[in-house]
Design a protein around this motif. Structure first.
Motif, PDB file in Angstrom:
ATOM      1  N   GLY A   1       7.649   8.251   3.392  1.00  0.00           N
ATOM      2  CA  GLY A   1       6.562   7.041   3.112  1.00  0.00           C
ATOM      3  C   GLY A   1       6.747   6.243   1.826  1.00  0.00           C
ATOM      4  O   GLY A   1       6.729   4.947   2.023  1.00  0.00           O
ATOM      5  N   GLY A   2       7.135   7.155   0.782  1.00  0.00           N
ATOM      6  CA  GLY A   2       7.264   6.391  -0.536  1.00  0.00           C
ATOM      7  C   GLY A   2       8.459   5.633  -0.508  1.00  0.00           C
ATOM      8  O   GLY A   2       8.402   4.498  -0.973  1.00  0.00           O
ATOM      9  N   GLU A   3       9.592   5.991   0.252  1.00  0.00           N
ATOM     10  CA  GLU A   3      10.588   5.069   0.305  1.00  0.00           C
ATOM     11  C   GLU A   3      10.550   4.002   1.095  1.00  0.00           C
ATOM     12  O   GLU A   3      11.021   2.832   0.574  1.00  0.00           O
ATOM     13  CB  GLU A   3      12.040   6.176   0.540  1.00  0.00           C
ATOM     14  CG  GLU A   3      12.334   7.256  -0.559  1.00  0.00           C
ATOM     15  CD  GLU A   3      13.388   8.031   0.163  1.00  0.00           C
ATOM     16  OE1 GLU A   3      14.086   8.735  -0.459  1.00  0.00           O
ATOM     17  OE2 GLU A   3      13.203   8.389   1.667  1.00  0.00           O
ATOM     18  N   GLN A   4       9.941   3.998   2.007  1.00  0.00           N
ATOM     19  CA  GLN A   4       9.535   2.885   3.009  1.00  0.00           C
ATOM     20  C   GLN A   4       8.873   1.961   2.086  1.00  0.00           C
ATOM     21  O   GLN A   4       9.179   0.701   2.056  1.00  0.00           O
ATOM     22  CB  GLN A   4       9.024   3.526   4.120  1.00  0.00           C
ATOM     23  CG  GLN A   4       9.683   4.137   5.041  1.00  0.00           C
ATOM     24  CD  GLN A   4       9.061   4.484   6.386  1.00  0.00           C
ATOM     25  OE1 GLN A   4       8.460   3.334   6.908  1.00  0.00           O
ATOM     26  NE2 GLN A   4       9.079   5.472   6.926  1.00  0.00           N
ATOM     27  N   GLN A   5       7.790   2.332   1.385  1.00  0.00           N
ATOM     28  CA  GLN A   5       6.952   1.485   0.590  1.00  0.00           C
ATOM     29  C   GLN A   5       7.983   0.776  -0.516  1.00  0.00           C
ATOM     30  O   GLN A   5       7.566  -0.546  -0.851  1.00  0.00           O
ATOM     31  CB  GLN A   5       5.750   2.208   0.021  1.00  0.00           C
ATOM     32  CG  GLN A   5       4.800   1.282  -0.895  1.00  0.00           C
ATOM     33  CD  GLN A   5       4.358   0.195   0.415  1.00  0.00           C
ATOM     34  OE1 GLN A   5       4.929  -0.757   0.676  1.00  0.00           O
ATOM     35  NE2 GLN A   5       2.833   0.134   0.259  1.00  0.00           N
TER      36      GLN A   5
END
Length: 225
Positions: free
Chosen positions: A147-151
């Motif tokens: 999720g952090g990488e997608q953001q």
């Protein structure tokens, strides 16, 4: 420098026999080089205000000046040009295209610039991924990213055109504390580089990164003292 100036802006909706003012007579100046946090309860009008500032929502009343350009009399093509050249949007839900790699997702806004070659587009997108620490994930698809990488991919996409304004709607709402800190540090760095950054957030962590905190209540905007 004044980056965004609102003059008595209102956004009203009709619901049954009621008129609801989601944004109610707000006059506010947002300056370059600052990170602004807009906080408040759900339903207070924060997201609607952000959509108005980003020229995504048409005002019921009032005027918005973007870098001294009055947008109230602009047609849709002129508004789209300002959105494309001056504004970067970051959304809580990321909105990455699942069948495109991280690099290809970041490349998308650059295709609107007809002066760039494909090589230029790829280089710019890759350099932006590098800036958010994801150069080693460039060829991964969204479902292969955390999720952090997608953001961070979504942030790279928002920044790749080098906008002077960054509007972020709950950009850390789906993230753990570690990734929240990474994202907020990135946004703070953007403000220190001279951009105007406006973040809508429910998180108390945003207080530690903000130059100014504004609270919305029932469509009105108040400055925290």
């Amino acid at each position: 420098m004044d980056c965004i100036k609102t003059i008595k802006i209102c956004k009203k909706y009709i619901k049954g026999n009621q008129t609801i003012a989601a944004v109610d007579n707000i006059t506010q100046t947002f300056k370059s080089g600052n990170l602004y946090a807009i906080v408040g309860h759900s339903g207070s009008g924060k997201t609607t205000l952000l959509q108005c500032l980003g020229l995504l929502d048409k005002l019921t009343e009032g005027e918005i000046l973007i870098e001294n350009l009055n947008t109230s009399s602009m047609n849709e093509n002129e508004l789209a040009k300002i959105r494309r050249e001056k504004i970067g949007f970051i959304f809580q839900m990321f909105y990455l295209i699942p069948n495109l790699t991280a690099l290809e997702n970041v490349m998308i806004p650059l295709f609107l610039n007809k002066s760039l070659s494909m090589k230029d587009i790829k280089n710019k997108a890759f350099n932006m991924l590098k800036k958010v620490g994801l150069e080693d994930r460039a060829n991964h698809y969204p479902d292969e990213l955390s999720g952090g990488e997608q953001q961070r991919v979504a942030i790279a996409r928002a920044l790749v055109n080098n906008p002077s304004i960054i509007l972020a709607d709950e950009p850390t709402g789906n993230l753990d504390e570690e990734n929240e800190a990474i994202i907020l540090n990135l946004l703070k760095k953007c403000s220190t580089e001279g951009k105007c950054v406006i973040v809508v957030s429910h998180s108390n962590t945003i207080y530690n990164f903000s130059d100014e905190i504004l609270t919305m209540k029932k469509g009105k905007l108040y400055k925290n003292e």
